[in-house]
Motif scaffolding. Structure first.
Motif, PDB file in Angstrom:
ATOM      1  N   ARG A  78      47.854  52.476  38.650  1.00 21.11           N
ATOM      2  CA  ARG A  78      47.351  51.100  38.606  1.00 21.11           C
ATOM      3  C   ARG A  78      47.151  50.624  37.168  1.00 21.11           C
ATOM      4  N   LEU A  79      46.752  51.544  36.289  1.00 23.39           N
ATOM      5  CA  LEU A  79      46.556  51.157  34.890  1.00 23.39           C
ATOM      6  C   LEU A  79      47.886  50.764  34.252  1.00 23.39           C
ATOM      7  N   VAL A  80      48.939  51.526  34.511  1.00 28.38           N
ATOM      8  CA  VAL A  80      50.246  51.189  33.958  1.00 28.38           C
ATOM      9  C   VAL A  80      50.713  49.830  34.495  1.00 28.38           C
ATOM     10  N   GLU A  81      50.485  49.579  35.780  1.00 25.70           N
ATOM     11  CA  GLU A  81      50.839  48.278  36.356  1.00 25.70           C
ATOM     12  C   GLU A  81      50.095  47.151  35.639  1.00 25.70           C
ATOM     13  N   ALA A  82      48.799  47.364  35.384  1.00 24.99           N
ATOM     14  CA  ALA A  82      47.994  46.331  34.725  1.00 24.99           C
ATOM     15  C   ALA A  82      48.466  46.095  33.294  1.00 24.99           C
ATOM     16  N   LEU A  83      48.789  47.171  32.577  1.00 23.85           N
ATOM     17  CA  LEU A  83      49.260  47.008  31.200  1.00 23.85           C
ATOM     18  C   LEU A  83      50.612  46.310  31.161  1.00 23.85           C
ATOM     19  N   THR A  84      51.477  46.615  32.120  1.00 26.11           N
ATOM     20  CA  THR A  84      52.785  45.966  32.172  1.00 26.11           C
ATOM     21  C   THR A  84      52.641  44.467  32.423  1.00 26.11           C
ATOM     22  N   GLY A  85      51.697  44.104  33.261  1.00 21.01           N
ATOM     23  CA  GLY A  85      51.486  42.684  33.586  1.00 21.01           C
ATOM     24  C   GLY A  85      50.311  42.083  32.861  1.00 21.01           C
ATOM     25  N   SER A  86      49.996  42.574  31.664  1.00 23.29           N
ATOM     26  CA  SER A  86      48.787  42.124  30.956  1.00 23.29           C
ATOM     27  C   SER A  86      48.831  40.636  30.628  1.00 23.29           C
ATOM     28  N   ARG A  87      50.009  40.111  30.274  1.00 24.06           N
ATOM     29  CA  ARG A  87      50.093  38.680  29.949  1.00 24.06           C
ATOM     30  C   ARG A  87      49.822  37.821  31.174  1.00 24.06           C
ATOM     31  N   THR A  88      50.379  38.238  32.303  1.00 23.33           N
ATOM     32  CA  THR A  88      50.141  37.484  33.540  1.00 23.33           C
ATOM     33  C   THR A  88      48.662  37.520  33.917  1.00 23.33           C
ATOM     34  N   ILE A  89      48.042  38.688  33.765  1.00 27.10           N
ATOM     35  CA  ILE A  89      46.619  38.832  34.102  1.00 27.10           C
ATOM     36  C   ILE A  89      45.770  37.954  33.200  1.00 27.10           C
ATOM     37  N   ALA A  90      46.094  37.978  31.889  1.00 26.68           N
ATOM     38  CA  ALA A  90      45.320  37.162  30.956  1.00 26.68           C
ATOM     39  C   ALA A  90      45.502  35.670  31.253  1.00 26.68           C
ATOM     40  N   ALA A  91      46.739  35.274  31.545  1.00 23.35           N
ATOM     41  CA  ALA A  91      47.001  33.862  31.827  1.00 23.35           C
ATOM     42  C   ALA A  91      46.312  33.400  33.101  1.00 23.35           C
ATOM     43  N   ALA A  92      46.214  34.298  34.074  1.00 21.44           N
ATOM     44  CA  ALA A  92      45.587  33.934  35.343  1.00 21.44           C
ATOM     45  C   ALA A  92      44.064  34.031  35.280  1.00 21.44           C
ATOM     46  N   GLY A  93      43.540  34.619  34.205  1.00 18.29           N
ATOM     47  CA  GLY A  93      42.091  34.763  34.076  1.00 18.29           C
ATOM     48  C   GLY A  93      41.494  35.734  35.075  1.00 18.29           C
ATOM     49  N   PRO A 124      38.580  40.585  35.035  1.00 18.45           N
ATOM     50  CA  PRO A 124      37.552  41.362  35.759  1.00 18.45           C
ATOM     51  C   PRO A 124      38.040  41.889  37.104  1.00 18.45           C
ATOM     52  N   ALA A 125      38.786  41.059  37.838  1.00 15.53           N
ATOM     53  CA  ALA A 125      39.296  41.501  39.140  1.00 15.53           C
ATOM     54  C   ALA A 125      40.286  42.652  38.974  1.00 15.53           C
ATOM     55  N   GLU A 126      41.089  42.596  37.918  1.00 11.96           N
ATOM     56  CA  GLU A 126      42.077  43.657  37.698  1.00 11.96           C
ATOM     57  C   GLU A 126      41.395  44.960  37.298  1.00 11.96           C
ATOM     58  N   ILE A 127      40.337  44.845  36.485  1.00 13.43           N
ATOM     59  CA  ILE A 127      39.580  46.046  36.124  1.00 13.43           C
ATOM     60  C   ILE A 127      38.991  46.682  37.382  1.00 13.43           C
ATOM     61  N   ALA A 128      38.455  45.830  38.243  1.00 12.61           N
ATOM     62  CA  ALA A 128      37.880  46.349  39.495  1.00 12.61           C
ATOM     63  C   ALA A 128      38.948  47.010  40.354  1.00 12.61           C
ATOM     64  N   ARG A 129      40.166  46.423  40.399  1.00 20.23           N
ATOM     65  CA  ARG A 129      41.235  47.006  41.207  1.00 20.23           C
ATOM     66  C   ARG A 129      41.661  48.368  40.666  1.00 20.23           C
ATOM     67  N   VAL A 130      41.818  48.449  39.337  1.00 22.86           N
ATOM     68  CA  VAL A 130      42.249  49.716  38.735  1.00 22.86           C
ATOM     69  C   VAL A 130      41.217  50.813  38.986  1.00 22.86           C
ATOM     70  N   LEU A 131      39.942  50.458  38.896  1.00 26.29           N
ATOM     71  CA  LEU A 131      38.880  51.467  38.973  1.00 26.29           C
ATOM     72  C   LEU A 131      38.298  51.642  40.376  1.00 26.29           C
ATOM     73  N   THR A 132      38.870  50.950  41.354  1.00 27.64           N
ATOM     74  CA  THR A 132      38.360  51.096  42.725  1.00 27.64           C
ATOM     75  C   THR A 132      38.337  52.552  43.197  1.00 27.64           C
ATOM     76  N   PRO A 133      39.371  53.370  42.920  1.00 27.69           N
ATOM     77  CA  PRO A 133      39.332  54.769  43.398  1.00 27.69           C
ATOM     78  C   PRO A 133      38.398  55.661  42.592  1.00 27.69           C
TER      79      PRO A 133
END
Length: 569
Positions: free
Chosen positions: A196-211, A214-223
């Motif tokens: 999940r962390l690699v997915e988040a880093l790959t899509g970091s621009r999209t995540i930042a643009a979408a604001g 926090p939700a992405e951090i929660a998704r990565v760390l859910t397990p």
């Protein structure tokens, strides 16, 4: 007869991967364990000697044994570290080689982060197998030797000590099972988080643009709570084992002192022998090393199991054939490719691409264009039918022959290499291309101007070369243009401007070296420049002809129709 699990087979193979250091480790471990077992007896004789009941030379022998133990420990540390490093390198090399030989669809089922965790973490655990097994077996020698030595001194001492060891074995019988389950769960969850962390880093621009940071951090760390639970279970299992060892060992020594004291009182033992018996009890009951080694063995076995999961995936097999002299003629015969749910992506496609010609592949989104490009160069095998290059089935070609003959340019290429020259000159095997070949490919891909502006030109390190999406795409195209017979471009110029695309199109369309070109495109100009157009519609080849001939069909023109523009009025 039971069959060993793949992870266990890899574990034993990892022992052999330690090479010549494993026999060295075995030798020094045995010598060290023997010296440790002899030391209490020699110290006992030295005590009797000090009391005037023996040879005074035993003290010197005791000093010599202590020196031998220090030497074997030092050499053992060197052998252990070297064997572990060698074993880990071999396991990682085998894992990575197998991973890169997988069918791309198979590899894509595993998150990149999880694969990295296996390569970095679990491969290191598995590579430690040789050292762990040797040290684990030798760690049992003090306990077994103490039983023998105590029995020789006084049978009742041996019986007492053996009873204590059996009680401890019963109390620890669930350690390996519980620890294995906890460690496996921890490693699996760790892989999920890494993926999940690699997915988040790959899509970091999209995540930042979408604001949605926090939700992405929660998704990565859910397990994370699951990983914590597995970690706590692991430490609790170790704590229980250590507690049982710590509780039994002193009681065992007290029992030996009591039985030994009674034997001294009755004249069955000398004071020196009692001293030796106490030392043997301390040596044999010190099972902390055994518990630690068991924990390492559990991690090694679990890590080997995780590596074996990937090694068990079937690789894409290659033949040993070579291509005969030919123009690069590409033939697809009744090619059918299905999705995982059985839905056809390509359905009975028959396509003949004459050698040296440029064929554009067009179609609406989802028509199967990229899948056709993948099977044409054997990035994917068809479920039915076959693909031939100059009359030779692609399955029958060796990996090197195939990859030298076929080049791919992708919409979003991954650039591999330390320098710009390495990126363009990437080759399946030596000899690597000469500088003039690199320069020609860069000029054809219209990326030579960009490279020449870099501080060190083609020797510029990739990490020090800032580039746009179009420049990265052109570097990938330059790499592909070195293909000997068949060039496959999967929307490989989508990120470049019109002027650059026209320059690239002229280079690709030129019949340089008689290379065959298969060009997936959404642009009418590119299709018009090709010799033929293969029109795909819902996985089938609807037509094969010249662009100007197909243009009369409204459905064909609709393939290139621009998206409707929103008009605020």
């Amino acid at each position: 007869m039971s069959v060993a699990a793949p992870g266990d087979r890899l574990l034993w193979r990892a022992v052999r991967y330690g090479g010549g250091w494993i026999p060295v480790l075995v030798a020094v471990a045995l010598v060290g364990a023997t010296a440790e077992l002899l030391l209490p007896a020699v110290l006992g004789l030295a005590v009797d000697s000090a009391l005037g009941e023996g040879d005074p030379g035993w003290s010197a022998i005791a000093v010599g044994l202590l020196a031998l133990i220090v030497i074997t420990d030092t050499v053992g540390d060197l052998a252990s570290g070297s064997a572990t490093a060698r074993g880990t390198a071999r396991v990682r090399h085998r894992f990575l080689r197998h991973l890169l030989a997988l069918d791309p669809r198979t590899a894509a089922r595993h998150p990149v982060g999880d694969l990295v965790a296996r390569l970095v973490g679990q491969a290191a655990d598995a590579g430690n197998a040789g050292t762990t097994i040797v040290l684990g077996l030798t760690a049992l020698l003090p306990s077994l030797g103490s039983v023998v030595a105590l029995t020789l001194l006084e049978p009742r001492l041996g019986i007492t000590f053996l009873a204590g060891l059996l009680l401890l074995a019963v109390l620890m019988r669930t350690f390996v099972t519980d620890a294995s389950s906890a460690v496996a769960g921890y490693q699996r969850t760790q892989g999920v988080i890494a993926g999940r962390l690699v997915e988040a880093l790959t899509g970091s621009r999209t995540i930042a643009a979408a604001g949605t940071v926090p939700a992405e951090i929660a998704r990565v760390l859910t397990p994370l709570h699951r990983m914590r639970a597995h970690g706590e279970r692991t430490w609790q299992t170790l704590a229980r084992a250590a507690t049982r060892t710590a509780a039994i060992a002193p009681l065992l020594q007290i029992a030996i002192v009591a039985v030994g004291g009674l034997s001294v009182a009755t004249g069955r033992l000398t004071p020196g022998q009692l001293f030796a018996a106490i030392q043997y009890a301390a040596l044999g009951a010190g099972l902390g090393a055994v518990v630690a080694t068991l924990n390492r063995l559990v991690r090694a076995r679990t890590g080997a199991g995780r590596i074996a999961e990937i090694l068990g995936e079937p690789t894409q097999h290659h033949g040993g054939g070579a291509l005969p002299a030919g123009p690069g003629q590409l033939t697809l015969r009744s090619v059918t490719v299905r999705a995982d749910d059985g839905t056809p992506i390509l359905d009975g496609v028959d396509l003949h691409v004459p050698g040296g010609r440029a064929v554009a592949v067009v179609g609406a989104s989802g028509a199967g264009k990229s899948t056709l490009a993948a099977v044409a160069g054997r990035l994917r095998d068809p479920d039915e039918g076959e693909v031939l290059l100059d009359g030779v089935p692609l399955r029958g070609l060796s990996r090197q022959a195939l990859r030298r003959a076929v080049g791919y340019g992708f919409e979003r290429p991954v650039l591999v290499g330390d320098t710009i020259r390495d990126v363009i000159g990437l080759a399946p095997a030596p000899p690597h291309p000469r500088q003039d070949t690199i320069l020609r490919a860069a000029r054809a891909a219209a990326v030579d101007g960009y490279v020449e502006r870099l501080p060190e030109g083609y020797r510029t390190r990739l990490v020090d070369a800032p580039m746009s999406g179009g420049e990265a795409q052109r570097l990938g195209l330059a790499r592909a243009l070195r293909a000997a017979r068949l060039l496959i471009l999967d929307d490989a110029t989508s990120s470049v401007d019109s002027v650059t695309e026209h320059r690239i199109a002229r280079a690709v369309a030129a019949h340089t070296d008689g290379r065959t070109r298969l060009i997936v495109t959404h642009r009418a100009a590119t299709a018009a420049a090709a010799d033929l157009v293969a029109w795909l519609d819902r996985g089938r080849l609807r037509a094969l002809g010249r662009h100007r001939e197909l243009w009369a069909d409204p459905a064909y023109r609709a393939v290139f129709a621009p998206e409707p523009v929103w008009n605020p009025r």
